[in-house]
Write a protein that holds these residues in place. Structure first.
Motif, PDB file in Angstrom:
ATOM      1  N   ILE A  63       8.373 -18.493   5.772  1.00 50.19           N
ATOM      2  CA  ILE A  63       8.376 -17.410   4.778  1.00 50.19           C
ATOM      3  C   ILE A  63       8.557 -16.045   5.430  1.00 50.19           C
ATOM      4  O   ILE A  63       9.411 -15.246   5.022  1.00 50.19           O
ATOM      5  CB  ILE A  63       7.088 -17.455   3.935  1.00 50.19           C
ATOM      6  N   GLY A  64       7.750 -15.735   6.445  1.00 49.65           N
ATOM      7  CA  GLY A  64       7.817 -14.429   7.096  1.00 49.65           C
ATOM      8  C   GLY A  64       9.189 -14.120   7.666  1.00 49.65           C
ATOM      9  O   GLY A  64       9.769 -13.063   7.371  1.00 49.65           O
ATOM     10  N   PRO A  65       9.746 -15.021   8.493  1.00 52.50           N
ATOM     11  CA  PRO A  65      11.073 -14.762   9.047  1.00 52.50           C
ATOM     12  C   PRO A  65      12.149 -14.593   7.969  1.00 52.50           C
ATOM     13  O   PRO A  65      13.034 -13.738   8.098  1.00 52.50           O
ATOM     14  CB  PRO A  65      11.345 -15.998   9.906  1.00 52.50           C
ATOM     15  N   ARG A  66      12.061 -15.397   6.901  1.00 54.45           N
ATOM     16  CA  ARG A  66      13.065 -15.292   5.833  1.00 54.45           C
ATOM     17  C   ARG A  66      12.948 -13.954   5.111  1.00 54.45           C
ATOM     18  O   ARG A  66      13.975 -13.316   4.804  1.00 54.45           O
ATOM     19  CB  ARG A  66      12.892 -16.444   4.845  1.00 54.45           C
ATOM     20  N   GLY A 103      11.928 -11.195   6.427  1.00 54.25           N
ATOM     21  CA  GLY A 103      12.492 -10.210   7.349  1.00 54.25           C
ATOM     22  C   GLY A 103      14.007 -10.155   7.247  1.00 54.25           C
ATOM     23  O   GLY A 103      14.605  -9.066   7.251  1.00 54.25           O
ATOM     24  N   GLU A 104      14.651 -11.318   7.136  1.00 60.17           N
ATOM     25  CA  GLU A 104      16.105 -11.367   6.987  1.00 60.17           C
ATOM     26  C   GLU A 104      16.548 -10.677   5.694  1.00 60.17           C
ATOM     27  O   GLU A 104      17.519  -9.908   5.676  1.00 60.17           O
ATOM     28  CB  GLU A 104      16.585 -12.823   6.975  1.00 60.17           C
ATOM     29  N   LEU A 105      15.817 -10.952   4.613  1.00 58.67           N
ATOM     30  CA  LEU A 105      16.190 -10.388   3.316  1.00 58.67           C
ATOM     31  C   LEU A 105      16.035  -8.874   3.304  1.00 58.67           C
ATOM     32  O   LEU A 105      16.885  -8.156   2.760  1.00 58.67           O
ATOM     33  CB  LEU A 105      15.350 -11.021   2.211  1.00 58.67           C
ATOM     34  N   THR A 108       8.752 -17.707  -6.634  1.00 53.48           N
ATOM     35  CA  THR A 108       9.986 -16.922  -6.644  1.00 53.48           C
ATOM     36  C   THR A 108       9.621 -15.456  -6.735  1.00 53.48           C
ATOM     37  O   THR A 108       8.766 -15.068  -7.533  1.00 53.48           O
ATOM     38  CB  THR A 108      10.880 -17.319  -7.835  1.00 53.48           C
ATOM     39  N   ALA A 109      10.255 -14.634  -5.898  1.00 53.01           N
ATOM     40  CA  ALA A 109       9.926 -13.214  -5.875  1.00 53.01           C
ATOM     41  C   ALA A 109      11.167 -12.385  -5.600  1.00 53.01           C
ATOM     42  O   ALA A 109      12.140 -12.856  -4.991  1.00 53.01           O
ATOM     43  CB  ALA A 109       8.870 -12.928  -4.813  1.00 53.01           C
ATOM     44  N   ASP A 110      11.119 -11.140  -6.070  1.00 52.86           N
ATOM     45  CA  ASP A 110      12.118 -10.147  -5.685  1.00 52.86           C
ATOM     46  C   ASP A 110      11.630  -9.502  -4.394  1.00 52.86           C
ATOM     47  O   ASP A 110      10.607  -8.805  -4.388  1.00 52.86           O
ATOM     48  CB  ASP A 110      12.272  -9.077  -6.778  1.00 52.86           C
ATOM     49  N   ILE A 111      12.327  -9.757  -3.300  1.00 49.93           N
ATOM     50  CA  ILE A 111      12.007  -9.120  -2.017  1.00 49.93           C
ATOM     51  C   ILE A 111      12.697  -7.768  -2.060  1.00 49.93           C
ATOM     52  O   ILE A 111      13.922  -7.686  -2.023  1.00 49.93           O
ATOM     53  CB  ILE A 111      12.486  -9.983  -0.844  1.00 49.93           C
TER      54      ILE A 111
END
Length: 337
Positions: free
Chosen positions: A211-214, A216-218, A250-253
């Motif tokens: 979750i954390g790395p993804r 960061g990418e977003l 599901t979330a809006d990053i």
């Protein structure tokens, strides 16, 4: 004629008695009841410093909950917080109650007006920390005026009002002692809406390490879009929760912006948080423990019978590159009605 004279004599005697009563019986009426609550003064104060919360333990609210109308005004708690009520039930009637003095964790004083009386009455709730928790003292102060009938009513105040005060304190004790314990700071505040640009993503809770790395990418992708399109950022990174399931969420990053403008990338969504009242939780520490803060906020809402009013969201106030994770601050918001 003899009957008439006797009747007149009785009336004169009664009037004389009322006049004597009016002179001898004091106008001032006081009443006091106490209880000890197994909780901190601050925990008790939260329940007595708001008229809406007052109705959670008030014995009068339970008399006619469906037939009484209530109007609340002023701040949500403390000085100026006011409640007006109206009911056809003779034990409730009409009136108002306003907090006119408030000392955090120690005392509130309310001014009350009742239908049919021009002069106000006053109620004090004072808190004193003891070995057993908090001693709560509830007092009533009223002025019955010069009317002998009202003064006679004042003589019966102990028997009329005393049991009701005892019931109210018992309700307050039960409510406070059943309150969930919260390890995070929780506040009810008003917020303005936040415009944001985001990428919507569904995360698998069975793979928390991803979750954390993804995220960061977003955030990198969103910042790239913002920079490429000259959009002005307007706050710290955030997540707006859109949906939950047993396997993930599901979330809006998102990144807050001054103006979303016209979005020209199909991967980017524009959104806005709900304005108005929210329950805010202050989470200090690692992100992996945020779930506990959410559970505490949900327990707080359930206990206080607060209804959700939109998607909850998190704002990551502290830069996560800071080495000391105990100083990471995340603010969690749940919009309420």
């Amino acid at each position: 004629m003899k009957i008439l004279k006797t009747a007149l004599l009785v009336v004169v005697v009664l009037l004389a008695l009322l006049a004597i009563i009016g002179l001898l019986i004091p106008s001032e009426v006081t009443l006091e009841r106490q209880t000890t609550v197994n909780a901190s003064p601050q925990s008790v104060y939260e329940e007595i410093s708001s008229m809406k919360r007052f109705n959670k333990w008030s014995p009068w609210f339970r008399i006619d909950p469906e037939g009484t109308t209530y109007n609340f005004s002023g701040p949500d708690s403390g000085v100026g917080n006011k409640m007006e009520w109206a009911s056809d039930h003779e034990e409730v009637g009409t009136g108002s109650q306003e907090i006119v003095e408030a000392v955090e964790g120690q005392k509130i004083r309310s001014e009350m007006y009742f239908g049919g009386f021009d002069d106000p009455a006053y109620a004090n709730l004072t808190l004193e920390e003891t070995d057993g928790g908090t001693k709560v003292t509830w007092t009533f102060e009223g002025n019955m005026g010069s009317n002998p009938m009202f003064k006679l009513m004042g003589l019966m105040m102990e028997s009329m009002l005393g049991p009701t005060y005892e019931e109210g304190l018992a309700n307050l004790k039960e409510r406070v002692e059943s309150k969930p314990l919260f390890s995070v700071e929780i506040n009810e505040i008003n917020v303005e809406p936040i415009n944001y640009l985001a990428i919507r993503e569904t995360f698998d809770v069975t793979k928390p390490e991803t979750i954390g790395p993804r995220m960061g990418e977003l955030y990198g992708q969103i910042l790239g879009y913002i920079n490429a399109n000259g959009v002005m950022g307007a706050g710290q990174p955030m997540s707006v929760y859109v949906d939950y399931s047993d396997t993930g969420w599901t979330a809006d990053i998102a990144i807050p912006v001054a103006d979303t403008g016209e979005v020209n990338d199909e991967n980017i969504v524009a959104g806005q948080t709900v304005s108005g009242k929210v329950v805010q939780g202050i989470h200090m520490g690692d992100y992996h423990k945020l779930d506990d803060t959410h559970k505490q906020l949900q327990a707080y809402m359930q206990f206080n019978e607060l209804e959700a009013n939109g998607n909850g969201y998190e704002v990551y106030v502290t830069d996560p590159t800071q080495a000391d994770t105990s100083q990471w601050r995340t603010e969690v918001f749940y919009p309420i009605k």
